[in-house]
Write a protein that holds these residues in place. Sequence first.
Motif, mmCIF file in Angstrom:
data_model
loop_
_atom_site.group_PDB
_atom_site.id
_atom_site.type_symbol
_atom_site.label_atom_id
_atom_site.label_comp_id
_atom_site.label_asym_id
_atom_site.label_seq_id
_atom_site.Cartn_x
_atom_site.Cartn_y
_atom_site.Cartn_z
ATOM 1 N N VAL A 46 0.811 -1.235 0.000
ATOM 2 C CA VAL A 46 0.000 0.000 0.000
ATOM 3 C C VAL A 46 0.838 1.275 0.000
ATOM 4 C CG1 VAL A 46 -1.945 -1.119 1.118
ATOM 5 C CG2 VAL A 46 -0.200 -0.037 2.528
ATOM 6 N N GLY A 47 2.163 1.155 -0.029
ATOM 7 C CA GLY A 47 3.001 2.349 -0.008
ATOM 8 C C GLY A 47 3.292 2.837 1.407
ATOM 9 N N LEU A 48 4.016 3.939 1.506
ATOM 10 C CA LEU A 48 4.387 4.504 2.800
ATOM 11 C C LEU A 48 3.178 5.225 3.394
ATOM 12 C CD1 LEU A 48 6.744 5.049 4.814
ATOM 13 C CD2 LEU A 48 7.138 7.187 3.589
ATOM 14 N N ILE A 49 2.752 4.796 4.570
ATOM 15 C CA ILE A 49 1.583 5.397 5.221
ATOM 16 C C ILE A 49 2.003 6.508 6.173
ATOM 17 C CG2 ILE A 49 -0.348 4.965 6.782
ATOM 18 C CD1 ILE A 49 -0.422 2.111 5.671
ATOM 19 N N GLU A 50 2.959 6.230 7.036
ATOM 20 C CA GLU A 50 3.406 7.215 8.018
ATOM 21 C C GLU A 50 4.699 7.883 7.537
ATOM 22 O OE1 GLU A 50 4.682 7.448 12.761
ATOM 23 O OE2 GLU A 50 4.002 5.564 11.883
ATOM 24 N N PRO A 51 4.704 9.190 7.306
ATOM 25 C CA PRO A 51 5.914 9.870 6.827
ATOM 26 C C PRO A 51 7.067 9.743 7.810
ATOM 27 C CG PRO A 51 3.983 11.296 6.652
ATOM 28 C CD PRO A 51 3.576 10.123 7.476
#
Length: 293
Positions: A46-51
């Motif tokens: 799902v990709g990077l959620i939390e920067p």
Amino acid sequence: MNSRLLGFFPEPITIALSQLLPSRKPPPNLYGTRKFGQIEASIREVGLIEPLTVRKPAPDSPHYLILDGHIRCIALHRLGYTDALCLAAVDDEGYTYNKRVNRLSTIQEHLMLRRAIDRGVSPERIAAALSVDVSHISKKVKLLDGICDEAAELLKDYTFSPNISGYLRRMKPTRQIECVELMIAANRVSSTYAMALLAATPANMLASQQKPRHVGRLNVEQMARMEREMENLHGRFKTVEQSYGHDVLNLVLARGYLMKLLANQSVAEFLQRRQPDLLREFQSVVEAGSLEG
């Protein structure tokens, strides 16, 4: 809102991974840990959620120092990413930003999973993103099946094992509420305690109204003994619960009286000369920040 009050600039920025510098060494054997596997699987699906949280080591530096998100940064490198979404900190704070994140309770997590599945996300994809077995997701999705609304409301702010639901749903609603209240009062919202409460539940309070032959490793005789002990414990708990408010009021009044008493210099000096031990006890009561102290 002022970024100084937040501790970081509110708008995330995209930074090349080549510009990010670690502020500490990664733990040994990182790639073989479950935590790293889950983070890598989540980013892959799902990709990077939390920067990441970063800060410039100097105003004119082209690089950024990673304050939080080292493992995410390593996972991004391994997955072939060239940049990452980051939050730029205002100051070099000595804390991890995760300490300021409110973690999801178990029921909140259940509701999010249900919502995702209702919107068409398959349990298999969620399991892959979290790097867990799909049965684990299914158990969380069915968390509140057979649990009465009142018991769920009591548990809504707690983090607990989904196994607790399995024990609770074998009880009638009134017993579910009673057991959840006992777990919360004892500060032990755990599957082992829930299992013990199930073993101590009378047959007429069970959903099937039939006592199981064993619960966990407990046999019939042990469950019967536990049931008697739990009834006695519950009776004592109700007695304490009924007198708790009155006892707290008396303690508050006593503390206020002692504060005024020790404020009298003559009384304090007399106690210091004649009853120093008693004076120390009085002072400890007065100086306590709360009744628990």
